[in-house]
Design an enzyme around this catalytic site. Sequence first.
Site, PDB file in Angstrom:
ATOM      1  N   LYS A   7      18.402   6.691   8.057  1.00 47.41           N
ATOM      2  CA  LYS A   7      18.775   6.380   6.673  1.00 47.41           C
ATOM      3  C   LYS A   7      19.785   5.237   6.616  1.00 47.41           C
ATOM      4  O   LYS A   7      19.708   4.362   5.761  1.00 47.41           O
ATOM      5  CB  LYS A   7      19.343   7.639   6.004  1.00 47.41           C
ATOM      6  CG  LYS A   7      18.242   8.679   5.736  1.00 47.41           C
ATOM      7  CD  LYS A   7      18.772   9.972   5.173  1.00 47.41           C
ATOM      8  CE  LYS A   7      19.465  10.781   6.207  1.00 47.41           C
ATOM      9  NZ  LYS A   7      19.624  12.213   5.943  1.00 47.41           N
ATOM     10  N   ARG A  50      13.003  21.371   8.912  1.00 42.39           N
ATOM     11  CA  ARG A  50      13.989  21.846   9.897  1.00 42.39           C
ATOM     12  C   ARG A  50      14.866  22.932   9.297  1.00 42.39           C
ATOM     13  O   ARG A  50      15.250  23.887   9.966  1.00 42.39           O
ATOM     14  CB  ARG A  50      14.860  20.672  10.365  1.00 42.39           C
ATOM     15  CG  ARG A  50      14.121  19.712  11.287  1.00 42.39           C
ATOM     16  CD  ARG A  50      14.883  18.399  11.427  1.00 42.39           C
ATOM     17  NE  ARG A  50      16.231  18.600  11.906  1.00 42.39           N
ATOM     18  CZ  ARG A  50      17.265  17.796  11.599  1.00 42.39           C
ATOM     19  NH1 ARG A  50      17.081  16.717  10.851  1.00 42.39           N
ATOM     20  NH2 ARG A  50      18.451  18.056  12.060  1.00 42.39           N
ATOM     21  N   SER A 106      17.998  11.516  12.116  1.00 42.65           N
ATOM     22  CA  SER A 106      17.960  11.702  10.665  1.00 42.65           C
ATOM     23  C   SER A 106      19.036  10.841  10.002  1.00 42.65           C
ATOM     24  O   SER A 106      18.774  10.090   9.047  1.00 42.65           O
ATOM     25  CB  SER A 106      18.175  13.198  10.362  1.00 42.65           C
ATOM     26  OG  SER A 106      18.502  13.414   9.026  1.00 42.65           O
ATOM     27  N   ASP A 136      12.127  11.492   6.700  1.00 43.57           N
ATOM     28  CA  ASP A 136      13.312  12.329   6.919  1.00 43.57           C
ATOM     29  C   ASP A 136      13.408  13.416   5.856  1.00 43.57           C
ATOM     30  O   ASP A 136      13.774  14.550   6.148  1.00 43.57           O
ATOM     31  CB  ASP A 136      14.593  11.500   6.917  1.00 43.57           C
ATOM     32  CG  ASP A 136      15.802  12.403   7.137  1.00 43.57           C
ATOM     33  OD1 ASP A 136      15.882  13.009   8.226  1.00 43.57           O
ATOM     34  OD2 ASP A 136      16.642  12.552   6.236  1.00 43.57           O
ATOM     35  N   HIS A 193      29.663   6.275   7.431  1.00 42.92           N
ATOM     36  CA  HIS A 193      29.035   7.573   7.202  1.00 42.92           C
ATOM     37  C   HIS A 193      29.902   8.658   7.819  1.00 42.92           C
ATOM     38  O   HIS A 193      30.347   8.529   8.952  1.00 42.92           O
ATOM     39  CB  HIS A 193      27.639   7.610   7.837  1.00 42.92           C
ATOM     40  CG  HIS A 193      26.983   8.954   7.728  1.00 42.92           C
ATOM     41  ND1 HIS A 193      26.344   9.375   6.583  1.00 42.92           N
ATOM     42  CD2 HIS A 193      26.928   9.990   8.594  1.00 42.92           C
ATOM     43  CE1 HIS A 193      25.892  10.598   6.767  1.00 42.92           C
ATOM     44  NE2 HIS A 193      26.244  11.000   7.979  1.00 42.92           N
TER      45      HIS A 193
HETATM   46  N1  URA Z   1      22.778  15.065   7.869  1.00 37.19           N
HETATM   47  C1  URA Z   1      21.593  14.418   7.889  1.00 37.19           C
HETATM   48  O1  URA Z   1      21.380  13.464   7.172  1.00 37.19           O
HETATM   49  N2  URA Z   1      20.625  14.878   8.740  1.00 37.19           N
HETATM   50  C2  URA Z   1      20.813  15.927   9.563  1.00 37.19           C
HETATM   51  O2  URA Z   1      19.916  16.264  10.304  1.00 37.19           O
HETATM   52  C3  URA Z   1      22.050  16.582   9.516  1.00 37.19           C
HETATM   53  C4  URA Z   1      23.032  16.128   8.663  1.00 37.19           C
END
Ligand code: URA
Length: 440
Positions: free
Chosen positions: A187, A168, A183, A161, A82
């Site tokens: 995932k 947010r 977050s 999320d 990621h």
């Molecule tokens: N990418 C994400 O998946 N979540 C965040 O909070 C910021 C960047």
Amino acid sequence: MNVVELIQRKRDGGRLTADEIRGLIQAYADDHVPRYQMAAMAMAIFFTGLSADELGVWTDAMMRSGEVLDLSDHPLPRADKHSTGGVGDKISIPLAPMVAACGVAIPMMSGRGLGHTGGTLDKLETIPGFTTTLDPPDFVRILGETNLVLAGQSETLVPADRRLYALRDVTATVESVPLISSSIMSKKLAEDLDALVLDVKFGTGAFMQEFEDAQLLARTMLGIGDAHGTKVSAFLTDMSQPLGREVGNANEIRESLEVLAGGGPTDVVDLTYALGTEMLLLAGAARDEEEARDRLATAVANGAAMDVFRRVVAAQGGDTKVLDDPSLLPVAANSHTVTAASDGVVVEANARRIGVAGMRLGAGRATIEDVIDPGVGITLHAKRGDRVRQGDAVAEVAWSDPARLEDCLALLESAWVIGPEATPPPLIRERLRNDHASRQ
Ligand code: URA
């Protein structure tokens, strides 16, 4: 559960119990906690943070708010990578087939471009017919057939999320290390991985511009990986200039195909091999760095990596002719040259300015509803450390709408700073491993 009391306690720097966190997140995902209360909780966390124990439970509760993939039937170890996002960051596209060709399954769920940063899904979708929207059964089937799948996050994965991120975004609570790290990690952990490699960017083109902030984010995500029992490694990499020479969706697929064919710019190749080596090591598919690098190089040289990409493109409905003839990818009809304002050495090719220019051209989105123009892009002819003469081309812009070109020219013209000398910083500043990965 008294949500007001929980908000009050967090606001005043107190701790939440595991049951309270799990109850709150599930109730929010089920629509039993109103948005205004969750917004207040996000703001309380923004100011007072979460302890390591709270963060581990918070991330786990987010992950369990929806479907968690069960890929345990897959015979190979599973890994993913990621990136926190950057300009010209197409690394996932050559990296994933290279690693898959070396015997590691990659269930990759990626995102779309937003703001000045690009997204892997938008890039892949420039391949005619390629779909990144897959139901979980198709996702698992394609992974089983090709050892690789390249898709967007399914609707059922980590719904808490999706709701919390949208909240947010409109309550000024995005820039919080515990909220960002939970977050991202909720995932990734829902992908049922054995190992995860993070590319955490710093510099003008990055989400976290300062190295120390990126380092804190990286360390926090490693800690979450430990709490979950997953091997996680993080590379802190420079994003003060774009990666490679191509910025824009089809442009970046063309450059990715060059890497898979054994070419490509040095920085893209170096980072792809560094991340790929770590994925093979953490997944147990190579004994040491030398063996990992050799395996990756062999998979490129003998065509195995390109073959995995061909199979995944076909499985996801894409036209594989593009792989043999990248000129079939979309290209905007018009071209504009950006030139050097003076003689000297490129001191800066500012990633943020070039990224924002790309977005204004149509390669990215200012809001999630914006439609991408797949063929527009910027080809960089000069990067930091390159010597130029006044009037030399530093970039070529492929554009389709004159108003959009006009809108990005001033930014592009100020993106290249030329001086007497430049010492390019290293691309990879640091590699960190969590305890699980260090026991490797
Ligand atoms: N990418 C994400 O998946 N979540 C965040 O909070 C910021 C960047």
